[in-house]
Each structure stands twice: as structure tokens, then as C-alpha cells.
Design an enzyme around this catalytic site. Structure first.
Site: not given
Ligand code: GTP
Ligand code: SPV
Ligand code: MN
Length: 584
Positions: A67, A195, A197, A224, A247, A273, A362-363, A395, A488
Site C-alpha cells: 500500500r 497491488y 489494498g 481493522h 503485518a 483483518d 510483503n509477499s 510491535r 504464535y
Molecule cells: P496484515 O495482513 O498486513 O494486516 O498483517 P497481520 O496483522 O495479519 O499480520 P500477520 O499475522 O500476517 O503477521 C505478520 C508477521 O508477523 C509475519 O511475518 C508473522 O510471522 C509475524 N508474527 C505474527 N505473530 C507473531 C508472534 O506472535 N510473534 C512473532 N515474533 N512474530 C509474529
Molecule cells: C494491510 O496492510 O493491513 C493488509 C494488506 O491487510 S493490504 O490489503 O494491502 O492492505
Molecule cells: Mn490488514
């Protein structure tokens, strides 16, 4: 007579001048046609159809991988209504600027008309959107991410009650890329990006930016947030929704395989999401997931961190910007400890270690929600699921403890409004900089965030038993820079503590920021974590928080007189609780 939708499609075709128009019906045959076409023109690369049947790899333009928040605008008549956190253009100026980029943009291309429902097809809370796009990849992705095609057209009939979104990949030049929203007329224009979002307009553009505006007008919430159900040993399921910035772990929390499964605690996925939440007649807060699929971050996903995703993505999944192995299987960093030989990187070049990552950070994978073994049997319940806890997090290498509970709704809104997180690869720009991201909505709130905080406060006052509000941080680091918490599947230990707080049976110590677990109130069986590490994870350092309070006070300056007094009150209350502690 032409329907409002037909009129808009015709207008759009006049402007963009496609060579043909295809109305998408969402059928399997249509998907086969799209797939064939994309395999033919290189939009799709076939993955190994024996081990990954129905799976394809798409490589987006290397300048178009996330994005672009700087090119995203909220176009309200009055600048103040977009607020200090959004880029703004006057609607007329935005149209004058962006319309020429659509002029003839689809020459020689097919225009796809993609009708879709956000939300379960039978839910009174669902809403209809129609995306016009010249990207078959977008059409195929929308088929996974929403209820797309005939089902939406049938529900719409000849009504004008849909959110139109006009999308063209244009020439993919960042100089001619704009993602513009007109919340007052519920319209989206996006040009120059293919791409995520930026281009799948049902997701962030509609289900968050436009929907957040509608939600304030209509008295509900578009957030969100993931939605999960935590099942306890008695079989009772308690639903929770959590907002973490992009992420920062939403998909992984929503789809986790619980480390306490043998004890009877398991997690059911409702959404990963976005949550649309309404106040039910009984005064409870009910959430539906407007989406039908997951557009998840690939790197870091493996059979230990997220076995449910690993199972889900073995068929009928689109991979975007991942690497590919010699046997044409998708690959990314964090999948295996050592990268296999003969990798092709996300740009299509042969990869050697030491270079930049093989998969783009961001793949992503795009997978139907029902393919996850963890999908809740109730994930499409039309009335949504009752939410007992709201969770904020991000984070924070330092400062924020593993988990804390706010004192009450108003304090919880303050916790959400002041949350901060280190930036990630989900948006273009520097990674790892701490920024305030209220409710994880900074890039997604379609109006003034001061008004948004007020809306949150008002929603709380209308709820009979407002959900408890928590804050979590899976990302606190020790002196050596490594994560203190395993994360996790182990995060279920924190969810269990929350559940027991809701039920009034877990211990906590009161700190200036809220209630933090006592060591004995956390279930730590089977986890090797030292007392010292646990101490660091749960520590609330008053001097660090005093600095944070000063930064919060400054941050609040941005919102001027639209900041609700309650937020200042909470900030001052925090200051005085900290003061009482440090002056002793
Ligand atoms: P968007 O789709 O962008 O909204 O992201 P999201 O909030 O759904 O994040 P996602 O669960 O995809 O995690 C993003 C990154 O953080 C990945 O590389 C995960 O492996 C890492 N991650 C997720 N949960 C944890 C956790 O509990 N601990 C750690 N250290 N890393 C984590
Ligand atoms: C985010 O960035 O919060 C996502 C990926 O879930 S995107 O659909 O590109 O916004
Ligand atoms: Mn998201």
C-alpha cells in the site's frame, strides 16, 4: 430503463474506453477462463499442480508491492473532516486531477465489472460494492476475498445502494498512482497500482475507509480487527476481536493452533483483518467478518508458526511476490531454516543467498477462508458473533508489557487511541520506525480521528456490557535484541488469561497503565521461560511510561478541539498515577 449500476458502468466505459466489457458472475467456469487467460499473458505463473493444485504465482511490478499511504487521499468537501492524519484533496480537485489518468486507460484491455458483497450473503449488516477493473488478477482475487458475482447482483437488483469503485492499473507509474476516496458520495477511484489494498477495493478502501464513515453515520463500527473464538474445556466459545497494525500478527492470532489444545483451549477463526460490529437489540456488540478470504503475509509462515495456513494454502490459492522452488512450489523466508537450492526470487531472477530476500517481505497468499481447518462453524452467522473482549496491540521492542487490561471502556479507548507500533513492509516507506497508529486505523480511518475517538466513546455508552479492552505486545525484546515471548500458538496463554479476567477468576496486579497478570495467573505449563524473562515481559517501568505520557500529550495536540475531553482526562489520570508512583 437502465439500472444505476448499468448507467455507471456505461459512464466508466466511455471514460476508460476498454475493448470489451465482461460482467463477472463468480462461477467456476469464469474463473477457469480468467486463469487460462492469465497463464497465457504471464500474469499467472503455474505452480506445481500436483503438490499445489489450483495454485498460481503472480509477480506484481517491483515498484508496486505494498500500500502507498502517501498516494492515498480522503476527499471531503471540508479539509477538517478528513482530519490531521489523512491526506486530503477537495473532491472537485481530486476528480480533475485523477480523471485524465482514467481517460482511455483501458484501451485494448478488458473491463471487468465485479459485483461483490462485503459480509455474509444473508446478513442484514452486509453491503454491496461493485469494482470496475482492468486487472484479471484483481477480479480473481476479489472472487476469493468477497462474495463475488451473481450472488451480489441478485441482492442488488435495480437498487442504487452499492459503493462504486473504479480501478485501472493505468501505466503502473508511481507518479500517476492515486487511491482516492469520496466518503460523502461513497465512491472510490484507484489508478496506477495492481497491488493488495490499493487495488482490491472491497478491502481497505470500502470495508474500512468508506465503511468507517458509514459506521459513524449509522451507529456501528468498521475496524481493522481479526475476530476469533476461544473455546474452553467445557466447549463454551468466547469471541474476541483484535486490532494490530498491518503485518503485526492478526492473521496468525486468528488462525493459531493453540499450545493449550490438550487442556481443551482452542481457537476458531472468524476473520483475520476486518470486523464490522453492530449493537444488537440485547445491547451486545456483534461482529461479522465482511471478507470471504485471507490476504495474508507469507514470510514467517511455516508448519510450526501457523500450521492452519500451511494446510489451507495447498490448493486454490494465489501467491503474490513469493519465491519459487525448482519444483515450482512457493517459498519464502521463514518457511524452512535453510533456503533450498535453485530458488527463483520474487522478481523472477535466480536467487543466491546473501542477496536480498528471495520472497518480497510483503509477499502474500490469497486463500478462501473456508479452506482453513480453523474456520469457525459460525463464521457466516448473519447476525454476527457476540464480542466479549477487544484487544489492541503492536510491535513495541520496549515499553509495553505482554498484556494489560484497561480499567474500563473509556480508559480502553485511550489505550487504543494512543497505541504505537514499529512500521512494517505492508506499506511503502521506512520499516521499523515507531509511529502512533490509533486502533491500527491510522491508514484506514475515512474521517477525522478526533471524531473517531468520540464515536468509540459513544458506542461504549450504548453497550449493555461493553467488552473488556486489553493491550498486548508479542514483540518485546530483551537486551540481546531477541523476542522475549515465543508468540504464535503460545499466545493462547494470554487469551486464556483474558477469558479468565472476563469471568472474574484470574489474578492481576494494578499498575499505572492498567492490570497486568501476576506470574501465577498465567498458565505456563510446557513452556520453558525463565522467571527473569517473564519479569521483563510483564514489567511496567514508570520512568519509560512517564516519557510515553509526554509523547501522548504531544500527539493529542494534532487533534485540536475535536479531541474528546475524555481522552485528555485519561492522559492526565495516567500522568497522576505515574506521578504518585515516581514521587514516592
Ligand atoms: P496484515 O495482513 O498486513 O494486516 O498483517 P497481520 O496483522 O495479519 O499480520 P500477520 O499475522 O500476517 O503477521 C505478520 C508477521 O508477523 C509475519 O511475518 C508473522 O510471522 C509475524 N508474527 C505474527 N505473530 C507473531 C508472534 O506472535 N510473534 C512473532 N515474533 N512474530 C509474529
Ligand atoms: C494491510 O496492510 O493491513 C493488509 C494488506 O491487510 S493490504 O490489503 O494491502 O492492505
Ligand atoms: Mn490488514
Amino acid at each position: 430503463m437502465a439500472t444505476p449500476l448499468e448507467v455507471w458502468v456505461e459512464e466508466s466505459a466511455k471514460l476508460t474506453k476498454p475493448s470489451q466489457i465482461v460482467w463477472c458472475d463468480g462461477s467456476a467456469e469464469e474463473n477457469e477462463r480468467l486463469t487460462k487467460r492469465m497463464l497465457g499473458d504471464g500474469t499467472y505463473i503455474a505452480l506445481n499442480q500436483t503438490t499445489y493444485p489450483g495454485c498460481y504465482l503472480h509477480r506484481s511490478n517491483p515498484n508496486d508491492v505494498a500500500r502507498t499511504e502517501g498516494l492515498t487521499f480522503i476527499c471531503t468537501q471540508e479539509k477538517i473532516d478528513a482530519g490531521p492524519t489523512n491526506n486530503w484533496m477537495a473532491p472537485a480537485d481530486a476528480k480533475e486531477k485523477v480523471r485524465p489518468l482514467f481517460d482511455g486507460a483501458m484501451k485494448g484491455r478488458t473491463m471487468y465489472v465485479v459485483p461483490y458483497i462485503m459480509g455474509p450473503a444473508a446478513s442484514p449488516y452486509s453491503k454491496i460494492g461493485v469494482e470496475i477493473t482492468d486487472s484479471p488478477y484483481v477480479a480473481a482475487s476479489m472472487r476469493i476475498m468477497s462474495r463475488m458475482g451473481k450472488v451480489a447482483l441478485d441482492r442488488l437488483g435495480s437498487s442504487d445502494d452499492f459503493v462504486p469503485g473504479l480501478h485501472s492499473i493505468g501505466d503502473l507509474s508511481p507518479d500517476r498512482r492515486f487511491i482516492v476516496h469520496f466518503p460523502e458520495e461513497k465512491l472510490i477511484w484507484s489508478v496506477g497500482s495492481g497491488y493488495g489494498g490499493n487495488a482490491l477495493l472491497g478491502k481497505k478502501c470500502f470495508a474500512l475507509r468508506i465503511a468507517s464513515w458509514m459506521a459513524r453515520e449509522q451507529g456501528w463500527m468498521a475496524e481493522h480487527m481479526l475476530i476469533l473464538g476461544l473455546e474452553d474445556p467445557s466447549g463454551k466459545v468466547t469471541y474476541m476481536a483484535a486490532a494490530f497494525p498491518s503485518a503485526c500478527g492478526k492473521t496468525n492470532l486468528a488462525m493459531m493452533v493453540s499450545a493449550l489444545e490438550s487442556e481443551g483451549y482452542r481457537v476458531w477463526t472468524v476473520g483475520d483483518d476486518i470486523a464490522w460490529m453492530h449493537i444488537a437489540p440485547d445491547g451486545s456488540l456483534r461482529a461479522v467478518n465482511p471478507e470471504a478470504g485471507f490476504f495474508g503475509v507469507a514470510p514467517g509462515t511455516n508448519s510450526r508458526t501457523n500450521p492452519n495456513v500451511i494446510k489451507a494454502i495447498r490448493h486454490d490459492t494465489i501467491f503474490t511476490n513469493t519465491a519459487m522452488t525448482e519444483s515450482r512450489e512457493p517459498w519464502w523466508e521463514g518457511m524452512d531454516a535453510t533456503p533450498p537450492g535453485g530458488l527463483t526470487d520474487w522478481k523472477g531472477d535466480s536467487w543466491s543467498s546473501g542477496k536480498s530476500p528471495a520472497a518480497h517481505p510483503n509477499s502474500r497468499y490469497t486463500v478462501p477462508a473456508w479452506q482453513s481447518p480453523s474456520i469457525s462453524p459460525h463464521w457466516e452467522d448473519p447476525e454476527g458473533l457476540p464480542i466479549s473482549a477487544l484487544i489492541f496491540g503492536g510491535r513495541r521492542a520496549r515499553l509495553a508489557p505482554l498484556v494489560y487490561e484497561s480499567h474500563h471502556w473509556q480508559h480502553g479507548v485511550f489505550v487504543g487511541a494512543t497505541m504505537a507500533s514499529e512500521t512494517t513492509a505492508a506499506a511503502t516507506g521506512t520499516v521499523g520506525v515507531t509511529r502512533r497508529d490509533p486502533m491500527a486505523m491510522l491508514p484506514f480511518c475515512g474521517y477525522h480521528m478526533g471524531d473517531y475517538f468520540r464515536h468509540w466513546l459513544e458506542m461504549g455508552s450504548k453497550l449493555k456490557n461493553p467488552p473488556k479492552i486489553f493491550h498486548v505486545n508479542w514483540f518485546r525484546r530483551g537486551a540481546d535484541g531477541t523476542f522475549l515471548w515465543p508468540g504464535y500458538g503460545e499466545n493462547v496463554r494470554v487469551l486464556k488469561w483474558m477469558l479468565h479476567r472476563i469471568e472474574g477468576r484470574a489474578g492481576a496486579s494494578e499498575t499505572p497503565i492498567g492490570y497486568v497478570p501476576t506470574v501465577s495467573s498465567l498458565t505456563l505449563d510446557g513452556l520453558s521461560i525463565s522467571r527473569d524473562t517473564l519479569g521483563e515481559l510483564l514489567a511496567v517501568h514508570p520512568s519509560d511510561w512517564a516519557e510515553e505520557e509526554v509523547a501522548i500529550a504531544q500527539f493529542f495536540e494534532n487533534f485540536g478541539d475535536r479531541l474528546p475531553h475524555a481522552m485528555r482526562d485519561e492522559q492526565k489520570a495516567l500522568a497522576s498515577r505515574l506521578g504518585a508512583l515516581t514521587s514516592h
